[in-house]
Design a protein around this motif. Structure first.
Motif, short mmCIF file in Angstrom:
data_model
loop_
_atom_site.label_atom_id
_atom_site.label_comp_id
_atom_site.label_asym_id
_atom_site.label_seq_id
_atom_site.Cartn_x
_atom_site.Cartn_y
_atom_site.Cartn_z
N LEU A 65 -9.04 38.78 -28.78
CA LEU A 65 -9.64 40.23 -28.41
C LEU A 65 -9.88 39.99 -26.47
CD1 LEU A 65 -9.54 43.07 -29.99
CD2 LEU A 65 -11.69 42.91 -29.75
N GLN A 106 -8.65 50.72 -27.80
CA GLN A 106 -7.22 51.37 -28.12
C GLN A 106 -6.21 52.74 -28.19
OE1 GLN A 106 -8.96 52.81 -31.67
NE2 GLN A 106 -8.35 50.96 -32.91
N THR A 141 -5.74 47.65 -28.75
CA THR A 141 -5.57 46.47 -29.69
C THR A 141 -4.65 47.85 -30.40
OG1 THR A 141 -7.88 48.20 -30.67
CG2 THR A 141 -7.14 45.92 -30.84
N SER A 157 -3.54 42.97 -30.81
CA SER A 157 -3.26 43.86 -31.90
C SER A 157 -2.53 44.92 -32.25
CB SER A 157 -4.99 43.30 -33.34
OG SER A 157 -3.82 43.55 -34.27
#
Length: 336
Positions: free
Chosen positions: A6, A178, A205, A287
């Motif tokens: 991450l 995000q 993400t 991700s």
């Protein structure tokens, strides 16, 4: 499953995650949600994403029940929650110190967890000073309520401001953004965030890899199936997406998806797997957060990992030709 760091942190998340937006407590009940999580975990997914705003907090409650039922060791999964829209009161939304702390406290209670791995500021808050936001998230981490914090749908300049404020005050900076990212929504990630990732090693993400289902091909006949996400009534975001579906731009997107389906068929993958793999092909992405209304969708989405070797340079060029929206590279005036 593939696991990626991450950003610059030491935590690893599954390249495919499972989120709750629209599905948990809206399209599916707690039992189905638990089964989707079980299947996800058995297929290597360790990253689960939720928000206090999802179904008015009920999505967090259902996820918390699933954690209790499934009895996973806490070290085996990574859970993220978003803070911004917690209710209708004057202090129940935004990123004031009051709402960040109270919103996260309430989220932990609903999730039945001692801490979350990641807490996001779900949108930028122009009414709260950046120092207050950074201090509040840092306090939550210091108190053990969260391990990391991040931003969601923040413009790059505000993410950089948060990082610089944290550095100046010797506080904790965000490690992840995000963003929405898919074949039809790529400008911000592929251009605006380039400096963020290169300079500050921010992780990504991303959400909505299937563009709310449009990239699955299920809408290619111009109609909305009764069990599709766009069929949900009286939801402000879905109402807006549905209006866009019937617009001239929506029709152009369907024409492109029809061509994308042909590419997927040639590669012997599903359109969903192609769309998710396309997102994962970008090395900036830590991700891809997927949604699922039944366990079989989870299993189908996970197979996107196997599609990555199929996305050769030639295939990616063919996809870009169909999409016609690849951002122009940042111009280097020295080379002109």
């Amino acid at each position: 499953m593939e696991y990626r760091y991450l950003g610059s942190s030491g935590i690893k998340v599954s390249a495919i995650g499972l989120g709750t937006w629209i599905t948990f407590a809206a399209q599916i009940n707690c039992e189905t949600a638990t089964e989707c999580m079980r299947v996800a975990f058995e297929n290597g997914i360790n990253f689960f994403d939720v928000a206090e705003s999802h179904s008015g907090g009920q999505a967090q409650i259902d996820m918390g029940i699933a954690f209790r039922r499934l009895q996973w060791r806490r070290s085996e999964f990574v859970v993220a929650t978003n803070i911004y829209w917690g209710g209708k009161g004057p202090n129940d939304r935004g990123l004031s110190r009051k709402h960040i702390i109270e919103g996260l406290t309430a989220s932990l209670k609903r999730l039945q967890l001692d801490y979350v791995d990641i807490v996001y500021g779900q949108r930028p808050d122009p009414d709260t000073p950046m120092e207050e936001i950074v201090r509040a998230f840092s306090w939550c981490i210091d108190k053990g309520m969260a391990l990391y914090w991040g931003t969601s749908e923040w413009p790059a300049h505000l993410v950089m401001e948060a990082i610089k404020v944290a550095q100046q005050l010797n506080l904790i900076a965000p490690v992840v953004e995000q963003p929405q990212y898919n074949m039809f929504h790529r400008e911000r990630v592929e251009k605006e965030y380039l400096y963020l990732v290169d300079k500050y090693k921010i992780g990504m993400t991303s959400w909505s890899p299937l563009a709310s289902g449009v990239l699955t091909g299920k809408y290619n006949d111009g109609k909305i199936p009764s069990d599709a996400r766009l069929a949900i009534q009286d939801h402000p975001v879905i109402n807006r997406l549905r209006a866009g579906f019937f617009s001239a731009e929506g029709h152009r997107k369907i024409e492109k998806v029809q061509q994308l389906v042909l590419i997927a068929n040639k590669l012997q993958v599903t359109p969903s797997q192609l769309a998710i793999a396309w997102c994962l092909k970008n090395p900036m992405i830590s991700s891809v957060i997927t949604g699922a209304s039944r366990p079989s969708q989870v299993e189908d989405n996970v197979k996107a990992i196997q599609c990555l070797p199929l996305l050769t340079k030639d295939v990616m060029h063919e996809l870009d030709t169909i999409l016609g929206n690849k951002p122009e590279p940042v111009f280097n005036f020295r080379s002109s």
